[in-house]
Design a protein around this motif. Structure first.
Motif, short mmCIF file in Angstrom:
data_model
loop_
_atom_site.label_atom_id
_atom_site.label_comp_id
_atom_site.label_asym_id
_atom_site.label_seq_id
_atom_site.Cartn_x
_atom_site.Cartn_y
_atom_site.Cartn_z
N GLU A 55 0.08 5.85 8.20
CA GLU A 55 -0.98 6.28 9.07
C GLU A 55 -2.22 7.02 8.47
OE1 GLU A 55 -0.86 10.05 12.32
OE2 GLU A 55 0.88 8.76 11.97
N GLU A 56 -2.03 7.71 7.27
CA GLU A 56 -3.08 8.16 6.58
C GLU A 56 -4.16 7.20 6.14
OE1 GLU A 56 -3.99 10.96 2.40
OE2 GLU A 56 -1.98 10.35 2.80
N LEU A 57 -3.80 5.99 5.76
CA LEU A 57 -4.69 4.99 5.56
C LEU A 57 -5.29 4.29 6.76
CD1 LEU A 57 -2.81 3.06 2.32
CD2 LEU A 57 -4.70 4.71 2.45
N GLU A 58 -4.32 4.28 8.00
CA GLU A 58 -5.01 3.92 9.02
C GLU A 58 -6.27 4.83 9.52
OE1 GLU A 58 -2.38 2.61 12.37
OE2 GLU A 58 -0.86 2.06 10.79
N ASP A 59 -6.09 6.07 9.42
CA ASP A 59 -7.03 6.95 9.91
C ASP A 59 -8.42 6.71 8.97
OD1 ASP A 59 -5.17 8.03 11.56
OD2 ASP A 59 -4.73 9.90 10.48
N ALA A 110 0.80 -1.32 -0.14
CA ALA A 110 0.18 -0.20 -0.02
C ALA A 110 1.02 1.16 -0.10
CB ALA A 110 -1.08 0.09 1.19
N ALA A 111 1.92 1.18 -0.33
CA ALA A 111 3.06 2.31 -0.41
C ALA A 111 2.40 3.67 -1.31
CB ALA A 111 4.43 2.01 -0.97
N GLY A 112 1.79 3.44 -2.29
CA GLY A 112 1.47 4.54 -3.21
C GLY A 112 -0.20 4.82 -2.73
N THR A 113 -0.62 3.93 -2.07
CA THR A 113 -2.20 3.99 -1.79
C THR A 113 -2.24 5.30 -0.90
OG1 THR A 113 -2.47 1.64 -1.99
CG2 THR A 113 -4.47 2.97 -0.92
N ARG A 114 -3.45 6.15 -1.48
CA ARG A 114 -3.76 7.37 -0.87
C ARG A 114 -5.16 7.62 -0.25
NH1 ARG A 114 0.72 7.09 0.26
NH2 ARG A 114 2.32 7.88 -0.81
N LEU A 132 -12.39 0.11 11.44
CA LEU A 132 -11.59 -1.04 10.95
C LEU A 132 -10.13 -0.97 11.30
CD1 LEU A 132 -13.03 -2.33 7.83
CD2 LEU A 132 -13.18 -3.56 10.08
N ALA A 133 -9.19 -1.50 11.54
CA ALA A 133 -7.85 -1.43 11.38
C ALA A 133 -7.00 -2.50 10.28
CB ALA A 133 -7.02 -1.74 12.91
N PRO A 134 -5.64 -1.82 10.12
CA PRO A 134 -5.03 -2.90 8.97
C PRO A 134 -4.98 -4.40 9.37
CG PRO A 134 -3.83 -0.80 9.39
CD PRO A 134 -4.78 -0.83 10.43
#
Length: 105
Positions: free
Chosen positions: A72-76, A37-41, A83-85
């Motif tokens: 962290e942006e995706l976790e938020d 998910a490195a490039g996932t925003r 949900l969480a990762p």
């Protein structure tokens, strides 16, 4: 020791990418897989549904599905769905709402 395949997630997991993502993941459902998910925003409901479905598919096949480079942006964004990762990966227990005891009163 076998190599684990890595799949790069799109930058936006939204309606316009959900069908293609589902197809691409299903093609890889017969082996362990790391989702990068490195490039996932952005994660929207359709993308989240694909990832939750993928988790169930990998679990039923007895394969590992893991996330890497989940920021962290995706976790938020996931937290907004409750949900969480860890909920998108195999091997960490039931998803929220999957607990059979929730039906008991």
């Amino acid at each position: 020791m076998s190599d684990i395949a890595r799949f790069k997630l799109p930058s936006r997991l939204v309606l316009t990418s959900a069908a293609e993502l589902a197809r691409a993941l299903l093609e890889r459902a017969d082996a362990d897989l790391e989702l990068d998910a490195a490039g996932t925003r952005q994660i929207g409901t359709p993308g989240l549904q694909v990832l939750l479905s993928a988790r169930k598919t990998w679990e039923s096949e007895g394969n590992d599905l893991t996330l890497v480079n989940f920021g962290e942006e995706l976790e938020d964004q996931l937290a907004q769905f409750g949900l969480a990762p860890i909920d998108l990966q195999t091997g960490f227990g039931a998803l929220p709402g999957d607990d059979a005891t929730m039906d008991e009163e």
